[in-house]
Motif scaffolding. Structure first.
Motif: not given
Length: 496
Positions: A14, A18, A301, A342, A348
């Motif tokens: 994650i 980002r 993703w 996120l 998600n």
């Protein structure tokens, strides 16, 4: 607890997502979509100037946020990869908002040509003499040839304002007309009537080449058909938020045509069309960290992103955004805000978070934000106008009436220093530019319909009406940061 979060595989993925997508949203300013014909036109002009020593001039015209600057960045980036642009040409960028007179423009030109030491304390009689000297300084070789020069004049219309000499434009266009040196002059503006602003002598030396950029005319990559703004936003949504599967740090390959993003298969997603260009990625992210991005996670993703644009709520929100603005930067800001939320507990994109971010961008809150962006003086003038219109039963007011009410308040209550009249008038003109105050119709003051401010009277006595609702003004005052208490009380207390 902190250490366990840092070693959590999902948390690592994650974090990388980002970082990567945020970098794509805020740093990629050279990828230009659509308008292939216009882009090729600009590319040919600059290429022929740099490689063949030709001289050209053109105007790049389009509304704000239509992609004019991005188009130029894209063309210059392509030329830098195909030619030795740094040694073959000199790129000079001027802005009409900054270089508002000839002295400032010449100083910027000299600095960007790196000739400050050569000029030294020399004094020139005219702008033309100064420019001629600068051009002579970059002549090299036995044949005394000049390096090609590319002038990009952003906010070109600001060089044409009344009361401002158009010497800069005249001399630059004269060089392209007389072939004194290989030069391409590109004026960037949002004024469709810019030719009417040019002096006759400037028009006579301009090539009259106009390149128009209209944001809604988005070409399909494959058929060159005009696609709807909604379809364009859906494609951009997928392109900005998807991740590359093959070589995250690879340079961008030529984009493949995608007739329907909503139906893009896994094969298309495995290409590097979603990768950040190498020149942007370099030095911004650790390549070893990117190599740890799990392939299965990236595939999931991308599937999640494709599923979002099939969600009815997301489609409705994107359509609402299309009606509100065609500004791509606003869209990127919405996506940036969404991606920032996120976390390992929310791996998600939440549909509610996305639609809320779009609602905040398109709701009537926009008027409140505009009011909150005003200076204390400008907001005080709006409040003075509101009170005055309440006293006179909604009748339009002129600047002198508003100034009288503001001055009375400032003298009795304000602890700040007095503001000169020209500054107050300039603030009032800014309110007109923002359309917070609008010229009153003659039907508002009696008589046939028409513009009451168009009569031949001094601008201080032209009539205007307040164009923002009282409730929006109230919300702006309540949420205005660092607003003096006395102004809050002034707004709240009735003057009737």
């Amino acid at each position: 607890m902190r250490g366990s979060m840092d070693t959590d595989p999902l948390a690592i993925q994650i974090k990388l997502v980002r970082k990567y997508i945020k970098l794509k949203l805020i740093e990629d300013n050279v990828l230009f979509r659509g308008h292939d014909q216009e882009r090729n036109h600009v590319y040919e002009l600059l290429r022929r100037t740099v490689l063949q020593g030709e001289s050209h001039s053109a105007l790049l015209i389009g509304p704000r946020s239509s992609g004019k600057t991005t188009l130029l960045n894209s063309v210059l980036h392509q030329l830098s990869r195909e030619t030795d642009l740094e040694n073959d040409a000199i790129i000079i960028q001027l802005n009409g908002l900054v270089h508002s007179d000839d002295k400032l423009a010449l100083k910027a030109i000299t600095a960007q040509m790196q000739l400050e030491n050569t000029v030294g304390e020399r004094v020139f009689g005219t702008f033309a003499e100064n420019l001629s000297f600068l051009l002579s300084c970059i002549q090299t070789g036995v044949d005394r040839r000049c390096r090609s020069m590319v002038f990009i004049l952003d906010q070109c219309d600001m060089f044409c304002h009344s009361g401002i000499s158009q010497t800069l434009l005249y001399n630059l266009f004269d060089v392209t007309h007389s072939q004194t040196a290989p030069m391409c002059v590109i004026g960037v503006t949002n004024r469709l009537d810019i030719m009417e602003l040019f002096e006759k002598r400037v028009k006579s030396r301009f090539s009259h080449r106009h390149i128009f950029i209209f944001p809604n005319e988005v070409n399909d990559d494959d058929r060159y058909d005009i696609i709807s703004p909604l379809e364009g936003r859906k494609r951009l949504f997928v392109e900005l938020l998807s991740l590359p599967l093959e070589g995250s740090v690879s340079p961008r390959k030529k984009r493949k045509s995608r007739k329907s993003i909503a139906k893009t298969d896994e094969t298309a997603c495995t290409s590097t069309v979603f990768a950040i260009p190498e020149h942007i990625l370099k030095g911004k992210l650790d390549e070893q960290c990117l190599s740890t991005m799990d392939r299965a996670f990236v595939s999931d993703w991308n599937a999640h992103i494709r599923s979002l644009i099939e969600n009815e709520k997301v489609i409705d929100a994107l359509e609402k955004l299309c009606y509100y603005t065609v500004d791509e930067q606003t869209f990127r800001n919405v996506l940036f805000e969404t991606i920032s939320k996120l976390s390992p507990t929310k791996p998600n994109i939440n549909v509610i978070d996305l639609t809320t971010a779009i609602d905040n961008a398109v709701a009537p809150e926009h008027r409140v934000k505009v009011l909150q962006s005003l200076s204390i003086l400008e907001l005080s003038l709006v409040i003075a106008m509101k009170h005055g219109m309440e006293i006179f039963d909604g009748q339009p007011m002129n600047f002198e009436m508003i100034l009288h009410r503001y001055t009375k308040f400032a003298n009795e209550h304000s602890s700040s220093q007095s503001v000169p009249r020209p500054v107050i008038l300039k603030a009032f003109e800014h309110l007109q530019a923002l359309e917070i105050v609008l010229p009153a119709r003659t039907s508002d003051v009696g008589g046939a319909a028409g513009d009451a401010s168009s009569s031949r009277v001094q601008k201080e006595y032209k009539l205007y009406t307040l164009a923002v609702p009282a409730e929006d003004l109230g919300r702006a005052v309540d949420t205005f940061k660092s607003l003096p208490t006395e102004i809050c009380h002034w707004y709240s207390n009735s003057v009737v």
